[in-house]
Structures are given as C-alpha cells and as structure tokens.
Scaffold this motif. Sequence first.
Motif, PDB file in Angstrom:
ATOM      1  N   VAL A   1       0.702  -1.052   0.019  1.00 51.22           N
ATOM      2  CA  VAL A   1       0.075  -0.047   0.049  1.00 51.22           C
ATOM      3  C   VAL A   1       0.756   1.285  -0.182  1.00 51.22           C
ATOM      4  N   LYS A   2       2.053   1.212   0.724  1.00 44.42           N
ATOM      5  CA  LYS A   2       2.926   2.260   0.830  1.00 44.42           C
ATOM      6  C   LYS A   2       3.464   2.405  -0.667  1.00 44.42           C
ATOM      7  N   ALA A   3       3.755   1.447  -1.501  1.00 45.82           N
ATOM      8  CA  ALA A   3       4.348   1.277  -2.716  1.00 45.82           C
ATOM      9  C   ALA A   3       3.124   2.115  -3.656  1.00 45.82           C
ATOM     10  N   ALA A   4       1.925   1.761  -3.264  1.00 43.20           N
ATOM     11  CA  ALA A   4       0.868   2.355  -4.243  1.00 43.20           C
ATOM     12  C   ALA A   4       0.718   3.990  -3.903  1.00 43.20           C
ATOM     13  N   ARG A   5       0.751   4.394  -2.756  1.00 44.94           N
ATOM     14  CA  ARG A   5       0.871   5.637  -2.453  1.00 44.94           C
ATOM     15  C   ARG A   5       1.713   6.208  -3.302  1.00 44.94           C
ATOM     16  N   ALA A   6       3.189   5.715  -3.088  1.00 43.52           N
ATOM     17  CA  ALA A   6       4.132   6.518  -3.770  1.00 43.52           C
ATOM     18  C   ALA A   6       4.205   6.663  -5.235  1.00 43.52           C
ATOM     19  N   PHE A   7       3.241   5.683  -5.816  1.00 41.79           N
ATOM     20  CA  PHE A   7       2.955   5.646  -7.346  1.00 41.79           C
ATOM     21  C   PHE A   7       2.029   6.800  -7.551  1.00 41.79           C
ATOM     22  N   PHE A   8       1.167   7.276  -6.568  1.00 41.66           N
ATOM     23  CA  PHE A   8       0.490   8.289  -6.829  1.00 41.66           C
ATOM     24  C   PHE A   8       1.161   9.813  -6.547  1.00 41.66           C
ATOM     25  N   ARG A   9       2.334   9.673  -5.558  1.00 41.65           N
ATOM     26  CA  ARG A   9       2.842  10.908  -5.257  1.00 41.65           C
ATOM     27  C   ARG A   9       4.176  11.126  -5.306  1.00 41.65           C
ATOM     28  N   GLU A  10       4.962  10.054  -5.124  1.00 41.94           N
ATOM     29  CA  GLU A  10       6.298  10.028  -5.161  1.00 41.94           C
ATOM     30  C   GLU A  10       7.052   8.820  -6.017  1.00 41.94           C
ATOM     31  N   ILE A  11       6.830   8.965  -7.263  1.00 39.70           N
ATOM     32  CA  ILE A  11       7.370   7.765  -7.928  1.00 39.70           C
ATOM     33  C   ILE A  11       8.636   7.003  -7.712  1.00 39.70           C
ATOM     34  N   GLY A  12       9.539   7.844  -7.361  1.00 38.25           N
ATOM     35  CA  GLY A  12      11.010   7.358  -6.976  1.00 38.25           C
ATOM     36  C   GLY A  12      10.918   6.439  -5.930  1.00 38.25           C
ATOM     37  N   MET A  13      10.335   6.576  -4.926  1.00 41.57           N
ATOM     38  CA  MET A  13       9.986   5.705  -3.922  1.00 41.57           C
ATOM     39  C   MET A  13       9.401   4.350  -3.985  1.00 41.57           C
ATOM     40  N   VAL A  14       8.688   4.177  -5.163  1.00 38.73           N
ATOM     41  CA  VAL A  14       8.146   2.803  -5.368  1.00 38.73           C
ATOM     42  C   VAL A  14       9.021   1.798  -5.122  1.00 38.73           C
ATOM     43  N   SER A  15      10.121   1.903  -5.854  1.00 40.13           N
ATOM     44  CA  SER A  15      11.011   0.499  -6.004  1.00 40.13           C
ATOM     45  C   SER A  15      11.603   0.180  -4.539  1.00 40.13           C
ATOM     46  N   ASN A  16      11.571   1.307  -3.609  1.00 42.23           N
ATOM     47  CA  ASN A  16      11.846   1.059  -2.262  1.00 42.23           C
ATOM     48  C   ASN A  16      10.941   0.160  -1.479  1.00 42.23           C
ATOM     49  N   TYR A  17       9.675   0.632  -1.709  1.00 40.33           N
ATOM     50  CA  TYR A  17       8.676  -0.088  -0.796  1.00 40.33           C
ATOM     51  C   TYR A  17       8.474  -1.609  -1.610  1.00 40.33           C
ATOM     52  N   VAL A  18       8.627  -1.622  -2.781  1.00 32.00           N
ATOM     53  CA  VAL A  18       8.453  -2.901  -3.738  1.00 32.00           C
ATOM     54  C   VAL A  18       9.553  -3.941  -3.377  1.00 32.00           C
ATOM     55  N   ASN A  19      10.668  -3.500  -2.829  1.00 35.09           N
ATOM     56  CA  ASN A  19      11.902  -4.245  -2.457  1.00 35.09           C
ATOM     57  C   ASN A  19      11.349  -4.860  -0.799  1.00 35.09           C
ATOM     58  N   LYS A  20      10.795  -4.078  -0.247  1.00 36.16           N
ATOM     59  CA  LYS A  20      10.279  -4.567   1.108  1.00 36.16           C
ATOM     60  C   LYS A  20       9.382  -5.558   0.961  1.00 36.16           C
ATOM     61  N   VAL A  21       8.306  -5.341   0.077  1.00 37.95           N
ATOM     62  CA  VAL A  21       7.230  -6.330  -0.195  1.00 37.95           C
ATOM     63  C   VAL A  21       8.279  -7.565  -0.467  1.00 37.95           C
ATOM     64  N   HIS A  22       8.876  -7.834  -1.438  1.00 43.16           N
ATOM     65  CA  HIS A  22       9.783  -8.869  -1.944  1.00 43.16           C
ATOM     66  C   HIS A  22      10.464  -9.660  -0.428  1.00 43.16           C
ATOM     67  N   PHE A  23      11.019  -8.849   0.199  1.00 42.40           N
ATOM     68  CA  PHE A  23      11.839  -9.294   1.454  1.00 42.40           C
ATOM     69  C   PHE A  23      10.768  -9.888   2.337  1.00 42.40           C
ATOM     70  N   TYR A  24       9.605  -9.181   2.817  1.00 42.07           N
ATOM     71  CA  TYR A  24       8.747  -9.935   3.569  1.00 42.07           C
ATOM     72  C   TYR A  24       7.938 -11.172   3.024  1.00 42.07           C
TER      73      TYR A  24
END
Lengths: 349, 217
Positions: B134-157
């Motif tokens: 969900v954080k990645a999705a929020r970043a998609f709307f507001r702060e595109i550069g941060m998407v990969s950061n959250y996506v990495n966390k999803v992969h980790f968990y």
Amino acid sequence: MLTIIFFLSSGLFLGWSLGANDAANIFGTAVGTKMIKFKTAALICSVFIILGAVVSGAGASHTLDKLGAVNELAGAFIVALAAAITVLWMTKAGLPVSTSQAIVGAIIGWNFFSHTATSISSLTKIVGTWVFSPIISAILAYLFFHITKRIVERSKIHLMRLDFYTRIGLLIVGAFGSYSLGANNIGNVMGVFINSSPFQDITLAGLFHLSSIQQLFLLGGIAIAFGVFTYSKKVMMTVGSGIFKLSPVTALVVVLASSITLFLFASQGLHNLLTSLHLPAFPLVPVSSSQAVVGSVMGISLAKGGRNLNFKKLSQISLGWVATPAASAILAYIALFFMQNVFMQSVFK
Amino acid sequence: MPKFFNSKSKQLEGDIDGYLDRVTTAGLIFHEGVKAYVIGKKDKFERNFKEISVLESDADNIRRDIKHKLYTYMLIPESRGDVLGLLETLDDIVDICEKVLEQFSIETPDIPEFLESDFIELAELSSKTVEEVVKAARAFFREIGMVSNYVNKVHFYEHEADDVEEHLKRNAFNSKEIESFSQKVHMRYFAEKIAAVSDVAESVAERLSVYAIKRRI
C-alpha cells in the motif's frame, strides 16, 4: 472584387494547409491523448492564431518582404500557389514540410523570374534561422525537461492533481503556442500579398484601427483557423499516437519550448527591447513549427540520456532546408512563366 | 471547466487515499483475526471477521465509484488503465484476507500449541507485505521514485513468509503430536492460505514496478 478573391485564394489555401498541419504541433498530443477535447483545442488555437497574426505578424513578414518584394497581385498569387503545391506534394511524399521554406523558395523563384536581385544578407539570415531554430528549441526543451522533472519529483504532487495542472498547462501553453504560430507564420501565408494588398486602412468607431496589412493577416488567420477546424483533427490523432509518442507532461515541455522558439523569431517587442539594450536580437524570420517540435523532442531525448534519438528525422530536416526551397523556386518560376505568357497577366512591375 | 476538473481531481484524490486506507486496515484486521483465532479468543476473532466483511464491501463500492469517475470525467487518460488495474489487484488482497478469515470461521481448524507462534508470525509477515505494497501504491501516486524502495520491502517480507510457511509445514508433518494425517493436511492448507496473502501482495508489487517505469517522466 472577384479578381481579388481569386488572386488571394492561393494564399488562403496555403493558410488552410498550415492550419491543417501545424495546429497538431501545438495541440497534437493534448488531443491525441484525450487530455483536451478537440473542439476546445480548435477554438483556442484559432482565436490565438488570428490574434498573433493580426497583432504581431508584421515582424517576420517584413523579412520576407526584404528577400523579395512581390509587387503584382498575379505574381503573389503564383508565389503562394507554388509554395502551397510544394507543401501539398511534400506532405503526400511523407516528408517533413515547412511552409516557411516553401514560400522562401517561391519568392526566390519570383526574384529570378523578375530579374530582381535576391538579398543575400536576408537569405543568409533566413537560412541561418532555420538551422538555429530546432537547436534553440532542443536546448529549451532540455532545460525545461529537467526543471519540470525536478518540480514534479520534489513537490510530491498527487497523480490526479498533476493531471489537472497538466491540462491547464496544455491549454495555456497551447494558447501561447497558437499566438506565436500566428505571429511567426502569417508572413508565409499573406506576406507576399503585402505590396499588392487590395485593402484600405479602416478605423472602427474612431478607436479600433486596422491597417490594410492587418486586414490581410486577419483574412489569412481565418484561413488558418478554417484549416484547424476542418482538417487538423486527423493530423492530431496521428501525432498523438504516432511519430512522437509523448506523455502529456513531456508534451507540455515540447510545446512550451517550440512556442518560445517561434515567439523569439516573431516578437517585434522583444526584438526592440533587446536592440534598445544593445544586446544581439533574434532576427524576425518565419521558421518551421514542425522543425521546432522535432528539435524539442530531440532535446528531451538528450535529457533522457540520448535514448530514441531519431537520426533519420534529423537528416530529413536538413534535406528540407535545401530541397523544399529548391522545388518551390523551380515551380514558381515555371508557373510565373505560364501566368505571364499564357494567361497574359503581369506578374511583376 | 478547470474548476470542475480541479474539484473532481481533489475528490478522486480523497477516494483513492480512502481506498488505500481500507486495504491497509484489511491487512491489519487479517493479522489480528488470525492471532485471535490461534490463541483461542474466538469472540474477538468473530468480531474481526465481521469487520473485514464490512470493509471488503465498502472497498468494493469505493473502487467502483473511482472507476466510474475516472471514465465519466475523462481523468488521467494516460494512466487510467494502470490505475484501475492497480485498484483491482489491490482488491484481490482485501478479498483474500476476508476469505482466509472466513475459512477459519467455517472449518475451525484445531491448531496445536507448538504451531501457534508459526501461524501468528506467518500472518504478521503477510500483513506486513500488505502494508508495504500500500505504501508502494501511495508512492505511485505521489512520489514515483520511492516505489522501488517499498517494492523491495514487499519482496523481502514475502520471502520471509515463504520460509515460515515451509517451516510450519515441516513441523506439522514431522510432528508426533498431530496424529491424524487429515489434521496435518489441514495445517498445511491454512499455512498456504495465510501465505497466499503475501503472494498476492507481491504480484501487486510487480505490477507497480512496471507502472512506475511507465509513469516516469
């Protein structure tokens, strides 16, 4: 009156084809990507093209006049007709075409035919501007791209609001682009008729003064607007989803950079300001809006690290600098010969 | 016209934020629900199950409303398809969270004590993947550069969840405490169901990475 309309028809036709083709340079992506409705785009485009033509059209037209002052209505008819046919023919051949280059060629054709010396200094100025306009446009687009990118990234603006601001931006920049297009390119359409203008100056209600040249430009502006309404939608749909596939935000940058370029080479006010400050001023020359757009797209490609640089397009542009005026000059020369010797019309004084 | 678009844009911004809030809440309720069931707080579990059912239909309504507005007012024509695709796959997360609690409610699996911590940890990790996506999705709307950061966390968990799932299944099948084969299979079934939440979250994250590349200026 009928004779006048007949002789002006070639210029009006040239105006129509300019409107049909070049409106897409300004509103193509906006309409093609459905950010702006075609009707809204066409209305804004037409109003501002006419405004630009009537208010600031004189500067660039004057340069064409210096290159060759076509002094008979029948001659002007042929010059505009030769340019229009060249534009039509090159569009059909799929080559990037510029009315500016076509009309310059046709004027040179008239100069040859009427044994008028072509002003080399004017010609150098014009050709130099053609080469520089895409370069300036590319530099501006490169800068604007980086600025826009930084703003969008830093502001953390929501996609929905970015969409809203982009729409507003496309409308405002589109209006400015249309004004610049009208100001810069009306000379191509009506410039050759200035010396043989059939109109008289008029003053409406003692307040509103419209010179004979402005009336000519108003007529040309209306012809361009007619082109915008009747045919540009098709071109816009192709631009939006075809050659230059741009996102709405990059389209905004492209249109802004190209519009400023057109404005720089059309604004008498800016020219006077720079001259009064003893700074080098931009020559007032009709340039190609299509080539300015190609320049902007190249600038963005460079800003993105040189990906998708279309060298074929670049070589086609440089070919256009020579081929279009040459074809148009030859055509004008032959047509003038026919007009004079077959239809027995005087084509120069 | 600009004012009209602006108010619609703001409304949709609010709708999208509201929708994403519900997805995060669904993940949290899911975690709380599984935990409550496993440690034997059946009343709390049933409350959580009811909450998530209401949340699921609520999220569905918001999503339909967003879809309707996007098409009616011709907003974000360039990324409309991607946004709707994103919202639909996020909806799968809410759906599966609800379904898992429903299965617990219907099948009432008998969870032996030695597997409790594994089940709770698995639910927590799955819930974390939901939170990060969900954080990645929020970043998609507001702060595109941060998407990969959250996506990495999803992969980790998600990877961590896979490990716990495997550990849980091995424990279940190697254990002498669970005598019937059917109960072992039942444990495996629920472990897989809980881990499936993290798998769906990961597939949403994959989509998001692609959308983010497309949206980059």
